[in-house]
Design a protein around this motif. Sequence first.
Motif, short mmCIF file in Angstrom:
data_model
loop_
_atom_site.label_atom_id
_atom_site.label_comp_id
_atom_site.label_asym_id
_atom_site.label_seq_id
_atom_site.Cartn_x
_atom_site.Cartn_y
_atom_site.Cartn_z
N ALA A 118 -9.66 -2.56 -9.56
CA ALA A 118 -9.00 -1.44 -8.89
C ALA A 118 -7.87 -0.88 -9.74
N ALA A 119 -7.11 -1.76 -10.39
CA ALA A 119 -6.00 -1.31 -11.24
C ALA A 119 -6.53 -0.49 -12.42
N GLN A 120 -7.61 -0.98 -13.05
CA GLN A 120 -8.20 -0.25 -14.18
C GLN A 120 -8.75 1.10 -13.74
N LEU A 127 -13.45 9.79 -4.51
CA LEU A 127 -12.64 8.68 -5.01
C LEU A 127 -12.10 7.85 -3.84
N ALA A 128 -11.64 8.53 -2.78
CA ALA A 128 -11.11 7.83 -1.61
C ALA A 128 -12.17 6.92 -1.00
N ALA A 129 -13.41 7.45 -0.86
CA ALA A 129 -14.49 6.66 -0.25
C ALA A 129 -14.80 5.42 -1.11
N MET A 130 -14.80 5.60 -2.43
CA MET A 130 -15.09 4.46 -3.31
C MET A 130 -13.98 3.41 -3.27
N LEU A 131 -12.72 3.88 -3.27
CA LEU A 131 -11.61 2.92 -3.25
C LEU A 131 -11.52 2.23 -1.89
N ASP A 132 -11.78 2.96 -0.80
CA ASP A 132 -11.83 2.34 0.53
C ASP A 132 -12.85 1.20 0.52
N ALA A 133 -14.01 1.45 -0.12
CA ALA A 133 -15.10 0.47 -0.09
C ALA A 133 -14.74 -0.83 -0.80
N ILE A 134 -13.79 -0.77 -1.75
CA ILE A 134 -13.38 -2.02 -2.42
C ILE A 134 -12.02 -2.50 -1.91
N GLY A 190 -0.17 -6.25 -2.47
CA GLY A 190 -0.93 -5.78 -1.31
C GLY A 190 -1.97 -6.78 -0.85
N VAL A 191 -2.52 -7.55 -1.80
CA VAL A 191 -3.44 -8.63 -1.42
C VAL A 191 -2.66 -9.68 -0.64
N GLN A 192 -1.42 -9.95 -1.10
CA GLN A 192 -0.55 -10.92 -0.42
C GLN A 192 -0.17 -10.46 0.98
N ASP A 193 0.33 -9.21 1.10
CA ASP A 193 0.83 -8.77 2.41
C ASP A 193 -0.29 -8.21 3.30
N GLY A 194 -1.52 -8.18 2.77
CA GLY A 194 -2.67 -7.76 3.59
C GLY A 194 -2.91 -6.27 3.65
N SER A 195 -2.05 -5.47 3.01
CA SER A 195 -2.22 -4.01 3.10
C SER A 195 -3.26 -3.47 2.12
N ILE A 196 -3.58 -4.26 1.09
CA ILE A 196 -4.62 -3.86 0.11
C ILE A 196 -5.61 -5.03 0.01
N PRO A 197 -6.52 -5.11 0.99
CA PRO A 197 -7.39 -6.30 1.09
C PRO A 197 -8.58 -6.20 0.13
N LEU A 200 0.84 -1.21 0.00
CA LEU A 200 0.00 0.00 0.00
C LEU A 200 0.87 1.25 0.00
N GLU A 201 1.95 1.24 0.82
CA GLU A 201 2.86 2.39 0.83
C GLU A 201 3.57 2.54 -0.52
N LYS A 202 3.88 1.41 -1.15
CA LYS A 202 4.52 1.47 -2.47
C LYS A 202 3.57 2.10 -3.50
N LEU A 203 2.30 1.70 -3.45
CA LEU A 203 1.31 2.24 -4.38
C LEU A 203 1.16 3.75 -4.16
N ARG A 204 1.15 4.16 -2.89
CA ARG A 204 1.08 5.60 -2.59
C ARG A 204 2.28 6.34 -3.16
N THR A 205 3.47 5.73 -2.98
CA THR A 205 4.69 6.36 -3.48
C THR A 205 4.64 6.53 -4.99
N LEU A 206 4.11 5.53 -5.70
CA LEU A 206 4.00 5.60 -7.15
C LEU A 206 3.08 6.75 -7.56
N ILE A 207 1.96 6.88 -6.86
CA ILE A 207 1.01 7.94 -7.23
C ILE A 207 1.60 9.32 -6.89
N ILE A 208 2.27 9.40 -5.73
CA ILE A 208 2.90 10.67 -5.33
C ILE A 208 3.91 11.11 -6.38
#
Lengths: 220, 220
Positions: free
Chosen positions: A152-154, A183-190, A138-145, A83-91
């Motif tokens: 989500a990628a699309q 967008l945050a609320a929708m992504l949180d929900a999935i 993230g699915v593997q390490d549990g940070s993006i459940p 999850l932190e890696k994904l944030r870093t990519l977007i930042i």
Amino acid sequence: MAHVHSDGTERRILNSARRLFAEKGYEKTSVQDILNDLHLSKGGLYHHFTSKEAILDRLNADEWAVTARLLDALIRRTDMSALEKLRTLIISAVDDPEHLDLVRSQLALLKDPAFFTANMRFWSAKLPESFRSLIDMGVQDGSIPTPYPEEAAQLLALLCNYWLMPCFYPTGRDGMEHRIRCLAAMLDAIGVPVFDEALASRAVKGLMALMPDEGQSASA
Amino acid sequence: MAHVHSDGTERRILNSARRLFAEKGYEKTSVQDILNDLHLSKGGLYHHFTSKEAILDRLNADEWAVTARLLDALIRRTDMSALEKLRTLIISAVDDPEHLDLVRSQLALLKDPAFFTANMRFWSAKLPESFRSLIDMGVQDGSIPTPYPEEAAQLLALLCNYWLMPCFYPTGRDGMEHRIRCLAAMLDAIGVPVFDEALASRAVKGLMALMPDEGQSASA
């Protein structure tokens, strides 16, 4: 015909074009402007690039190569969650002034159907793959459940590059904050809680900086 | 020059074009095919339409007029909630065989940058207005309790017409069911619970019917 220092000339052309595109916009910059800037002959430029379009394509390809290298480096890191890696990519996309300059310089060009369509295809086909690799981690390490890694990628690729962009969906700073909260609320929900407060406010700042007037008045 | 029965001829041209486009696809249908079908002269057709493109534009404009009339009728109804009205509007797009035929006939054309760009502009600028009027009613009557009426209208237009479409994001029937469950979860999270089980399964059926092969194998 001289091939000596060709790499140096190519780099100088790219740097000059990047700077002029950022200052004047891609469409208002001519090949002659680049030649004047570098005191270069037409032949000296056309030896490296067949057209202004070819220079822009190369700048975008180089930019994409930077992102791809960052993604590779992030994937290998073991000191942060996916999850932190994904944030870093977007930042890296919303926080880098050089990247924002390059995007801003071609906003007018996005009105051109061929250029727009090519961008949409990239955002729907190629870009999701990059997000997908981090989401799977993230699915593997549990940070993006998320039960929806592909969706989500699309959606990250489509919504961050198209829906969030004020050139396609015009809005002011308050509207952009509201849009990103949505967008945050929708992504949180999935199960993709990538937009925390810190990323949301950096995204607002980066996206509004793409609108010269709004960006200046908002930061004043 | 004769203007007698012009409405009748125009209607016959539109009906023939609609049927031939659905059978052969827009791109494989020629103006001559329409002339042959109607035993009409070139002049008789060009008196009404300047080109095949003009016929398609008119078919799409007529289709949009049907949707606009449905929307007006829905807005005036007092026997259903705004949420049910919004569902009815979406069902009219995914459940009407004639509408699906018209969409299917121009799928190949969506690869054309000018046509694709015009569609994306319609989906980002004009179509959200229609959703917005119903969503605002739903905020009022409590059936669509969203803090994001504008965002929801934009996302419904963009995601239903672009992201859900298997021509842009190819997938099979299971993938489509999963995608719509994802969309439902996201819309639920922002207070727009429009995709209930019934609408979701009708949407899957309608969207998969846009892919001739998938649609047939899936309904077998």
